[in-house]
Scaffold this active site. Structure first.
Site, PDB file in Angstrom:
ATOM      1  N   TYR A 121       8.292   4.048  14.213  1.00  0.00           N
ATOM      2  CA  TYR A 121       7.002   3.560  14.105  1.00  0.00           C
ATOM      3  C   TYR A 121       6.340   4.747  14.916  1.00  0.00           C
ATOM      4  CZ  TYR A 121       3.190   0.654  15.556  1.00  0.00           C
ATOM      5  OH  TYR A 121       1.736   0.216  15.866  1.00  0.00           O
TER       6      TYR A 121
ATOM      7  N   VAL B 214       0.751  -1.125  -0.098  1.00  0.00           N
ATOM      8  CA  VAL B 214      -0.035   0.035  -0.039  1.00  0.00           C
ATOM      9  C   VAL B 214       0.894   1.252  -0.002  1.00  0.00           C
ATOM     10  CG1 VAL B 214      -2.052  -1.116   1.093  1.00  0.00           C
ATOM     11  CG2 VAL B 214      -0.412  -0.072   2.455  1.00  0.00           C
TER      12      VAL B 214
END
Ligand code: UDP
Length: 312
Positions: free
Chosen positions: A144, A56
């Site tokens: 992250y 994606v």
């Protein structure tokens, strides 16, 4: 509804897909299988479930109408961030941009899987959604934490500028079947060590805390948020806080293992404490976790027993 889930072959993505199918929705699951596993969704094959193998971080094409996009794709364990730092940043930035673009083009709702990591090593305890966090942007977990903080900012930009109906769920530590055996996170690590009667590796002195939520409770909270009319971030997690040493001992006891606890260096920037304030989820969504820690761990042990047996 017809719902697109990125990261559908992952731990939480596969549970979300299954529950949405059970509730009569159609699901389009997208995954590049970097950390996901087709085995997690094999049982969904004969249902109203379409799988697209796709990364994606590149443009996402989905034919037909879409009512909601759930953007779940991301490496999600501290050892993943060390091994896949650039992919972690790309899926949380380019991937979020593409998933939001898909939602906008389809006039669909959108939800980002955000995280308690956006609070960093928190100076406020428990963590309310109003807390801005204490994140080291250049530490090993920064890839992250900052990607998820960027994701939240971009999500609200699409809401404010394009009028997309967006949701932000901040997920606290979650456990259950379909976590990877070698995921590196505390519950799967301790379970696979205990089931093999190997040393259980507690990092640091084990006094750091986490609050563990069973996956079915989490999925229930996410789906309530999806159907709600709030666009504010909402914490979903179990407020029952335990030390890492306590959870290691509980797992050794539940497994009936002869493992000993050994202490290993604490990873850099490992948060010292973490517990969600779930007042917002309680009042806005009428949500409350139902599965107690020992009950959830026992269900998870059954899954890991089979996995450990298959791996030996
Ligand atoms: N942890 C540990 N031993 C392990 C794996 C993790 O003691 O084998 C500790 C880790 O240092 C942290 C806590 O368990 O304090 C939870 O770590 P996890 O990787 O599950 O998730 P985090 O909440 O840090 O993202």
């Amino acid at each position: 509804m017809r719902i697109v889930i990125t990261g559908a072959a992952g731990f939480i993505g596969s549970h979300l897909s299954e529950t949405l199918l059970d509730r009569g929705h159609a699901v389009v699951g997208i995954d590049n299988l970097l950390t996901g596993d087709l085995g997690n969704i094999a049982h969904l094959r004969d249902r109203d479930f379409q799988f697209i193998r796709h990364d994606v971080t590149r443009h996402i094409d989905v034919d037909g109408a879409v009512d909601f996009v759930l953007h779940w794709a991301s490496p999600a364990s501290p050892i993943d961030y060390l091994e896949l730092p650039i992919q972690t940043m790309k899926v949380g930035s380019l991937g979020t941009h593409n998933a939001l673009g898909l939602a906008k083009a389809k006039k669909a709702g959108f939800m980002i899987a955000s995280t308690s990591e956006i609070y960093g090593d928190p100076l406020e305890h428990p963590q309310k959604e109003s807390y801005w966090g204490n994140v080291n942007p250049i530490g090993p977990r920064g890839v992250y934490d900052e990607a998820k903080r960027f994701s939240e900012a971009l999500t609200l930009a699409y809401h404010r500028y394009h009028g997309v109906n967006t949701k932000i769920v901040r997920i606290f530590n979650t456990y259950g079947p379909r976590m990877r055996l070698r995921d590196g996170r505390a519950v799967p690590a301790f379970m696979s060590q205990a089931l093999r009667n190997e040393d259980v590796t507690v990092f640091g002195d084990g006094t750091q805390t986490r609050s563990f939520c069973y996956v079915t409770d989490l999925v229930d909270g996410i789906l309530r948020l999806m159907l709600s009319d709030t666009n504010e971030p909402v914490n979903i997690g179990n407020p029952h806080e335990v030390t890492i040493e306590q959870i290691a001992r509980t797992i050794i006891k539940l497994v009936g293992s002869s493992s000993r606890i050994v202490y290993r260096p604490l990873p850099v920037d490992d948060p010292k404490q973490r517990r969600p304030d779930i007042t917002r989820a309680r009042t806005m969504l009428g949500w409350e976790p139902k599965v107690g820690l020992e009950e959830g761990l026992l269900k998870t042990v059954d899954y890991f027993k089979a996995k450990v047996a298959a791996a030996t």
